[in-house]
Design a protein around this motif. Structure first.
Motif, PDB file in Angstrom:
ATOM      1  N   SER A  48      39.902  39.424  80.707  1.00 36.32           N
ATOM      2  CA  SER A  48      41.333  39.306  80.422  1.00 36.32           C
ATOM      3  C   SER A  48      41.956  40.689  80.249  1.00 36.32           C
ATOM      4  O   SER A  48      41.314  41.605  79.732  1.00 36.32           O
ATOM      5  N   VAL A  49      43.222  40.812  80.645  1.00 34.93           N
ATOM      6  CA  VAL A  49      43.933  42.081  80.449  1.00 34.93           C
ATOM      7  C   VAL A  49      44.128  42.376  78.964  1.00 34.93           C
ATOM      8  O   VAL A  49      44.344  43.515  78.569  1.00 34.93           O
ATOM      9  N   ASP A  50      44.018  41.348  78.125  1.00 37.79           N
ATOM     10  CA  ASP A  50      44.209  41.503  76.679  1.00 37.79           C
ATOM     11  C   ASP A  50      42.926  41.829  75.922  1.00 37.79           C
ATOM     12  O   ASP A  50      42.948  41.951  74.696  1.00 37.79           O
ATOM     13  N   PHE A  51      41.811  41.986  76.628  1.00 40.93           N
ATOM     14  CA  PHE A  51      40.529  42.168  75.946  1.00 40.93           C
ATOM     15  C   PHE A  51      40.543  43.316  74.946  1.00 40.93           C
ATOM     16  O   PHE A  51      40.101  43.160  73.812  1.00 40.93           O
ATOM     17  N   GLU A  52      41.087  44.461  75.354  1.00 40.98           N
ATOM     18  CA  GLU A  52      41.096  45.634  74.463  1.00 40.98           C
ATOM     19  C   GLU A  52      41.911  45.350  73.192  1.00 40.98           C
ATOM     20  O   GLU A  52      41.541  45.783  72.111  1.00 40.98           O
ATOM     21  N   GLN A  53      43.004  44.586  73.318  1.00 40.94           N
ATOM     22  CA  GLN A  53      43.800  44.231  72.143  1.00 40.94           C
ATOM     23  C   GLN A  53      43.064  43.208  71.278  1.00 40.94           C
ATOM     24  O   GLN A  53      43.143  43.263  70.064  1.00 40.94           O
ATOM     25  N   GLU A  54      42.334  42.295  71.913  1.00 41.56           N
ATOM     26  CA  GLU A  54      41.563  41.284  71.184  1.00 41.56           C
ATOM     27  C   GLU A  54      40.522  41.947  70.277  1.00 41.56           C
ATOM     28  O   GLU A  54      40.299  41.509  69.159  1.00 41.56           O
ATOM     29  N   ILE A  55      39.901  43.014  70.782  1.00 41.46           N
ATOM     30  CA  ILE A  55      38.878  43.738  70.015  1.00 41.46           C
ATOM     31  C   ILE A  55      39.439  44.202  68.670  1.00 41.46           C
ATOM     32  O   ILE A  55      38.729  44.214  67.669  1.00 41.46           O
ATOM     33  N   GLU A  56      40.712  44.548  68.646  1.00 45.69           N
ATOM     34  CA  GLU A  56      41.326  45.050  67.416  1.00 45.69           C
ATOM     35  C   GLU A  56      41.347  44.009  66.297  1.00 45.69           C
ATOM     36  O   GLU A  56      41.507  44.359  65.140  1.00 45.69           O
ATOM     37  N   LYS A  57      41.148  42.729  66.630  1.00 44.95           N
ATOM     38  CA  LYS A  57      41.101  41.668  65.619  1.00 44.95           C
ATOM     39  C   LYS A  57      39.761  41.649  64.876  1.00 44.95           C
ATOM     40  O   LYS A  57      39.639  41.028  63.833  1.00 44.95           O
ATOM     41  N   LEU A  58      38.766  42.329  65.441  1.00 49.32           N
ATOM     42  CA  LEU A  58      37.447  42.373  64.822  1.00 49.32           C
ATOM     43  C   LEU A  58      37.396  43.431  63.729  1.00 49.32           C
ATOM     44  O   LEU A  58      38.147  44.395  63.752  1.00 49.32           O
ATOM     45  N   ASP A  59      36.477  43.263  62.788  1.00 49.38           N
ATOM     46  CA  ASP A  59      36.252  44.251  61.736  1.00 49.38           C
ATOM     47  C   ASP A  59      35.362  45.346  62.316  1.00 49.38           C
ATOM     48  O   ASP A  59      34.176  45.114  62.578  1.00 49.38           O
ATOM     49  N   SER A  60      35.925  46.529  62.518  1.00 54.31           N
ATOM     50  CA  SER A  60      35.183  47.603  63.179  1.00 54.31           C
ATOM     51  C   SER A  60      34.085  48.202  62.304  1.00 54.31           C
ATOM     52  O   SER A  60      33.313  49.031  62.763  1.00 54.31           O
ATOM     53  N   SER A  61      33.993  47.773  61.027  1.00 55.69           N
ATOM     54  CA  SER A  61      32.925  48.286  60.168  1.00 55.69           C
ATOM     55  C   SER A  61      31.729  47.332  60.126  1.00 55.69           C
ATOM     56  O   SER A  61      30.729  47.614  59.481  1.00 55.69           O
ATOM     57  N   SER A  62      31.855  46.181  60.821  1.00 54.32           N
ATOM     58  CA  SER A  62      30.765  45.188  60.831  1.00 54.32           C
ATOM     59  C   SER A  62      30.141  45.076  62.213  1.00 54.32           C
ATOM     60  O   SER A  62      30.806  45.284  63.213  1.00 54.32           O
ATOM     61  N   PRO A  63      28.860  44.703  62.255  1.00 57.42           N
ATOM     62  CA  PRO A  63      28.189  44.529  63.544  1.00 57.42           C
ATOM     63  C   PRO A  63      28.777  43.377  64.355  1.00 57.42           C
ATOM     64  O   PRO A  63      29.362  42.450  63.787  1.00 57.42           O
ATOM     65  N   VAL A  64      28.603  43.456  65.667  1.00 55.47           N
ATOM     66  CA  VAL A  64      29.117  42.430  66.569  1.00 55.47           C
ATOM     67  C   VAL A  64      27.981  41.978  67.490  1.00 55.47           C
ATOM     68  O   VAL A  64      27.223  42.797  67.998  1.00 55.47           O
ATOM     69  N   ALA A  65      27.894  40.659  67.701  1.00 52.02           N
ATOM     70  CA  ALA A  65      26.938  40.090  68.663  1.00 52.02           C
ATOM     71  C   ALA A  65      27.758  39.484  69.791  1.00 52.02           C
ATOM     72  O   ALA A  65      28.692  38.721  69.539  1.00 52.02           O
ATOM     73  N   VAL A  66      27.449  39.855  71.017  1.00 49.14           N
ATOM     74  CA  VAL A  66      28.213  39.376  72.173  1.00 49.14           C
ATOM     75  C   VAL A  66      27.316  38.644  73.162  1.00 49.14           C
ATOM     76  O   VAL A  66      26.131  38.940  73.282  1.00 49.14           O
ATOM     77  N   PHE A  67      27.914  37.676  73.854  1.00 52.90           N
ATOM     78  CA  PHE A  67      27.185  36.982  74.911  1.00 52.90           C
ATOM     79  C   PHE A  67      28.169  36.491  75.952  1.00 52.90           C
ATOM     80  O   PHE A  67      29.362  36.369  75.703  1.00 52.90           O
ATOM     81  N   CYS A  68      27.636  36.229  77.152  1.00 51.77           N
ATOM     82  CA  CYS A  68      28.422  35.658  78.244  1.00 51.77           C
ATOM     83  C   CYS A  68      27.526  34.637  78.948  1.00 51.77           C
ATOM     84  O   CYS A  68      26.642  34.065  78.327  1.00 51.77           O
ATOM     85  N   HIS A  69      27.746  34.412  80.221  1.00 52.54           N
ATOM     86  CA  HIS A  69      26.957  33.423  80.960  1.00 52.54           C
ATOM     87  C   HIS A  69      25.540  33.937  81.238  1.00 52.54           C
ATOM     88  O   HIS A  69      24.561  33.270  80.944  1.00 52.54           O
ATOM     89  N   SER A  70      25.448  35.145  81.809  1.00 54.46           N
ATOM     90  CA  SER A  70      24.135  35.649  82.224  1.00 54.46           C
ATOM     91  C   SER A  70      23.767  37.005  81.623  1.00 54.46           C
ATOM     92  O   SER A  70      22.679  37.507  81.864  1.00 54.46           O
TER      93      SER A  70
END
Length: 100
Positions: A48-70
């Motif tokens: 999405s074109v909004d992905f970079e803005q979406e990231i700002e909703k996350l707490d940047s001091s906490s770890p993040v776990a990401v996944f997709c299809h493959s």
């Protein structure tokens, strides 16, 4: 790649996301997310074109776990998160198709 990004097996990923301080992010499309996701995952479509803005909703001091299809899109998302200074990023090796 940054040492803050770790690609994990489904078993290791499961152990990491059991920690409630880890933010779980599904970087697939809304259509893929609607077909089923991992419990408590936030939807942030990496294509999405909004992905970079979406990231700002996350707490940047906490770890993040990401996944997709493959595992390809999530690895890209993990790289973007690492550039943003997140302390630890966990990528699900093989994506959700490897999860079951």
């Amino acid at each position: 790649m940054s040492q803050t990004v770790q690609s994990l097996s489904p078993a290791a990923f499961k152990a990491v996301i059991a920690d409630k301080s880890v933010q779980l992010v599904d970087v697939r499309t809304a259509q893929e997310y609607a077909q089923g996701t991992i419990e408590h995952a936030l939807l942030m479509d990496v294509s999405s074109v909004d992905f970079e803005q979406e990231i700002e909703k996350l707490d940047s001091s906490s770890p993040v776990a990401v996944f997709c299809h493959s595992g390809v899109r999530s690895l890209y998302a993990a790289t973007v998160l690492a550039e943003r200074g997140f302390p630890a990023i966990y990528n699900l090796t093989g994506g959700i198709i490897n999860w079951q």
